[in-house]
Design an enzyme around this catalytic site. Structure first.
Site, short mmCIF file in Angstrom:
data_model
loop_
_atom_site.label_atom_id
_atom_site.label_comp_id
_atom_site.label_asym_id
_atom_site.label_seq_id
_atom_site.Cartn_x
_atom_site.Cartn_y
_atom_site.Cartn_z
N GLY A 52 0.80 -1.23 0.00
CA GLY A 52 0.00 0.00 0.00
C GLY A 52 0.83 1.27 0.00
O GLY A 52 1.84 1.39 -0.70
N ALA A 112 5.70 -3.85 14.88
CA ALA A 112 6.15 -2.46 15.05
C ALA A 112 5.70 -1.87 16.38
O ALA A 112 6.27 -0.89 16.86
CB ALA A 112 5.62 -1.60 13.90
N TYR A 225 -7.26 9.68 6.01
CA TYR A 225 -8.26 9.79 4.94
C TYR A 225 -9.46 10.57 5.46
O TYR A 225 -9.81 10.45 6.64
CB TYR A 225 -8.70 8.39 4.49
CG TYR A 225 -9.72 8.40 3.38
CD1 TYR A 225 -9.38 8.89 2.12
CD2 TYR A 225 -11.02 7.95 3.60
CE1 TYR A 225 -10.33 8.92 1.10
CE2 TYR A 225 -11.96 7.98 2.58
CZ TYR A 225 -11.60 8.46 1.34
OH TYR A 225 -12.54 8.51 0.34
N TYR A 235 -16.36 5.97 8.21
CA TYR A 235 -14.93 6.29 8.25
C TYR A 235 -14.66 7.55 9.08
O TYR A 235 -14.34 7.47 10.26
CB TYR A 235 -14.35 6.41 6.82
CG TYR A 235 -12.85 6.26 6.84
CD1 TYR A 235 -12.22 5.07 6.49
CD2 TYR A 235 -12.04 7.31 7.28
CE1 TYR A 235 -10.84 4.93 6.58
CE2 TYR A 235 -10.66 7.18 7.37
CZ TYR A 235 -10.07 5.99 7.00
OH TYR A 235 -8.70 5.85 7.09
P1 NAD Z 1 -1.83 -1.74 3.91
O1 NAD Z 1 -2.67 -2.79 4.52
O2 NAD Z 1 -1.50 -1.86 2.46
O3 NAD Z 1 -0.40 -1.62 4.68
C1 NAD Z 1 -0.25 -1.80 6.04
C2 NAD Z 1 1.22 -1.94 6.41
O4 NAD Z 1 1.29 -2.06 7.85
C3 NAD Z 1 1.90 -3.21 5.85
O5 NAD Z 1 3.24 -2.89 5.51
C4 NAD Z 1 1.91 -4.17 7.05
O6 NAD Z 1 2.96 -5.14 7.05
C5 NAD Z 1 2.13 -3.16 8.17
N1 NAD Z 1 1.73 -3.66 9.48
C6 NAD Z 1 0.49 -3.98 9.94
N2 NAD Z 1 0.55 -4.36 11.24
C7 NAD Z 1 1.86 -4.27 11.61
C8 NAD Z 1 2.57 -4.51 12.80
N3 NAD Z 1 1.97 -4.90 13.91
N4 NAD Z 1 3.91 -4.33 12.80
C9 NAD Z 1 4.57 -3.94 11.69
N5 NAD Z 1 3.95 -3.66 10.52
C10 NAD Z 1 2.62 -3.83 10.49
O7 NAD Z 1 -2.52 -0.37 4.26
P2 NAD Z 1 -2.64 1.07 3.57
O8 NAD Z 1 -4.01 1.19 3.01
O9 NAD Z 1 -1.47 1.39 2.74
O10 NAD Z 1 -2.64 1.98 4.87
C11 NAD Z 1 -1.51 2.68 5.33
C12 NAD Z 1 -1.98 3.99 5.96
O11 NAD Z 1 -2.58 4.80 4.93
C13 NAD Z 1 -3.07 3.79 7.04
O12 NAD Z 1 -2.87 4.72 8.07
C14 NAD Z 1 -4.35 4.14 6.27
O13 NAD Z 1 -5.39 4.57 7.13
C15 NAD Z 1 -3.84 5.26 5.38
N6 NAD Z 1 -4.71 5.57 4.23
C16 NAD Z 1 -5.18 4.57 3.42
C17 NAD Z 1 -6.02 4.90 2.36
C18 NAD Z 1 -6.58 3.83 1.44
O14 NAD Z 1 -7.52 4.13 0.67
N7 NAD Z 1 -6.06 2.62 1.48
C19 NAD Z 1 -6.36 6.24 2.11
C20 NAD Z 1 -5.82 7.23 2.91
C21 NAD Z 1 -4.99 6.89 3.98
#
Ligand code: NAD
Length: 401
Positions: A52, A112, A225, A235
């Site tokens: 992501g 983490a 978001y 959300y």
């Molecule tokens: P994702 O699921 O693709 O990535 C999550 C990451 O967190 C991965 O690298 C995973 O290995 C890591 N992770 C999870 N638990 C962990 C732990 N305990 N220890 C270490 N690493 C851990 O998610 P994403 O959608 O890219 O979300 C990332 C951020 O972006 C979040 O804060 C999300 O709210 C924000 N966001 C997402 C969107 C969307 O539409 N997907 C939009 C805006 C903001």
């Protein structure tokens, strides 16, 4: 072994090593097709770097600015005839591509939220880099074991105050149906803040500051978001939005911490994209499928890598002052939130049903984007070919040539 997608609800329980490598390569190619980022960071720590937004941020830093990167993530390696998780393959591929370019890359695969992982990262930075000048916090997790109490907090995706009923889509079956979500209890709200709020972000920054590992002018970002009103009950105004509000408070506390270094702490509001995290939220996948159609038709579609690149090139390292909104947030969602885009999405939202799903939304594009997260559906990959679960770069090159 021949690896095929096995979708169970909103996850795919298999991942294709060669496909994941190709997905990483595509993002690298995107960044390489842009001008090199001048004045970018030297050393970056990305917490949540394997999929992501975190993955795309790491790729942008490494391949756009030649930055040394250290990634933290929680992914399962391959075992007993079972493929690894996509993020594990992504990181294996990232490492190989970065090493081929002579770029510094190190990873810590573990929780983490734990003290042990923070210590491991701190030791690595002290030994190898001396300091970091950018920390990206991009975790999305369903649970967190609190380092002080040992209590396991579980995040929930629920409305606050009252129940909420709206349309959602079963992406796999192509069914538009109604979903009702009951309001969260006080405990669930607090648990979600404990997992997805900013306490852990602040703990990371304090640990790095205490160890003297933050460079002068160091910056840190966490992702969030907002989106349109149709998604607010689930959300922005729901449990997850509560956690995101906490991120904003924490950003101010972290900024105080960074004052002696002239550092910055910001929340970046990114657009809605298909990731493992967003697929798990009811209502949102239907909204994204419609949004994709509207934004693609207008020629302004973006995924994680386009957003991450804009964040670096047009916001963080563009040479002028960093522009933020009235709450101090970086906004990367201006195209998604454009009135013409949202008017069109709202119009479609009212009319969309199972029968017209393919016509009124880009459900096909959504499905493809979802499968690509797990390395399926990428061009040039022979998915009928026996694949080694422990992928090597030679394998990737052989399979795509
Ligand atoms: P994702 O699921 O693709 O990535 C999550 C990451 O967190 C991965 O690298 C995973 O290995 C890591 N992770 C999870 N638990 C962990 C732990 N305990 N220890 C270490 N690493 C851990 O998610 P994403 O959608 O890219 O979300 C990332 C951020 O972006 C979040 O804060 C999300 O709210 C924000 N966001 C997402 C969107 C969307 O539409 N997907 C939009 C805006 C903001």
């Amino acid at each position: 072994m021949i690896i095929r997608p096995k979708v169970r609800g909103f996850v795919c329980v298999t991942a294709h090593p060669v496909g994941c490598a190709a997905h990483v390569q595509e993002q690298i190619d995107y960044v390489r097709g842009k001008e090199r980022l001048e004045g970018g960071p030297r050393n970056v720590l990305v917490i949540g770097s394997s999929t992501g937004y975190g993955l795309s941020s790491r790729i942008t830093a490494a391949f756009g600015a030649g930055t040394n990167t250290l990634g933290v993530y929680f992914e399962r390696p391959p075992a007993e005839g079972k493929p690894a998780t996509a993020g594990w393959y992504n990181m294996a591929a990232f490492d190989r591509f970065a090493q081929n370019e002579g770029l510094y890359t190190r990873n810590v695969n573990g929780d983490a939220f734990s003290r042990e992982v923070k210590k491991e990262v701190i030791d690595l930075i002290s030994k190898d880099l001396g300091s970091v000048d950018l920390v990206i916090y991009s975790l999305a997790s369903p649970r967190r074991t609190h380092p002080d109490t040992g209590h396991i907090h579980r995040s929930v995706i629920k409305p606050i105050g009252r129940s909420f009923t709206d349309k959602t889509v079963d992406v796999d079956k192509g069914l538009v149906q109604e979903v009702t979500l009951e309001p969260a209890s006080r405990e669930e709200i607090d648990d979600t803040i404990a997992v997805m709020g900013g306490e852990d972000w602040e703990l990371w920054m304090r640990a790095l500051a205490d160890a003297g590992l933050l460079a002068r002018n160091a910056a840190t970002l966490a992702y969030s978001y907002i989106g349109p009103e149709v998604t607010w009950p689930i959300y922005h105004k729901g449990t997850i939005g509560g956690a995101k509000t906490d991120l904003l408070h924490r950003a101010r506390r972290i900024e105080d911490l960074l004052k002696p270094l002239n550092g910055l702490a910001h929340v970046s509001i990114n657009k809605a994209v298909v990731t493992q995290a967003s697929s798990a939220i009811p209502v949102v996948p239907l909204y994204i499928a419609i949004l994709f159609k509207v934004m693609k038709e207008k020629g302004i579609h973006e995924g994680c890598i386009e957003q991450a690149h804009r964040l670096f090139a047009d916001r963080l390292y563009q040479g002028g002052g960093l522009e933020c909104d009235e709450e101090g947030r970086i906004r990367l969602d201006e195209l998604e939130m454009r009135a013409d885009v949202q008017d069109e999405v709202a119009r479609i939202w009212k009319d969309i049903t199972t029968e017209n799903l393919s016509e009124l939304s880009d459900i096909e594009g959504y499905r493809n984007a979802f499968l690509r997260l797990f390395g399926f559906g990428l061009k040039g990959i022979d998915y009928e070919r026996e694949t080694d679960l422990l992928v090597s770069s030679q394998h990737f090159e052989a399979s795509t040539s």
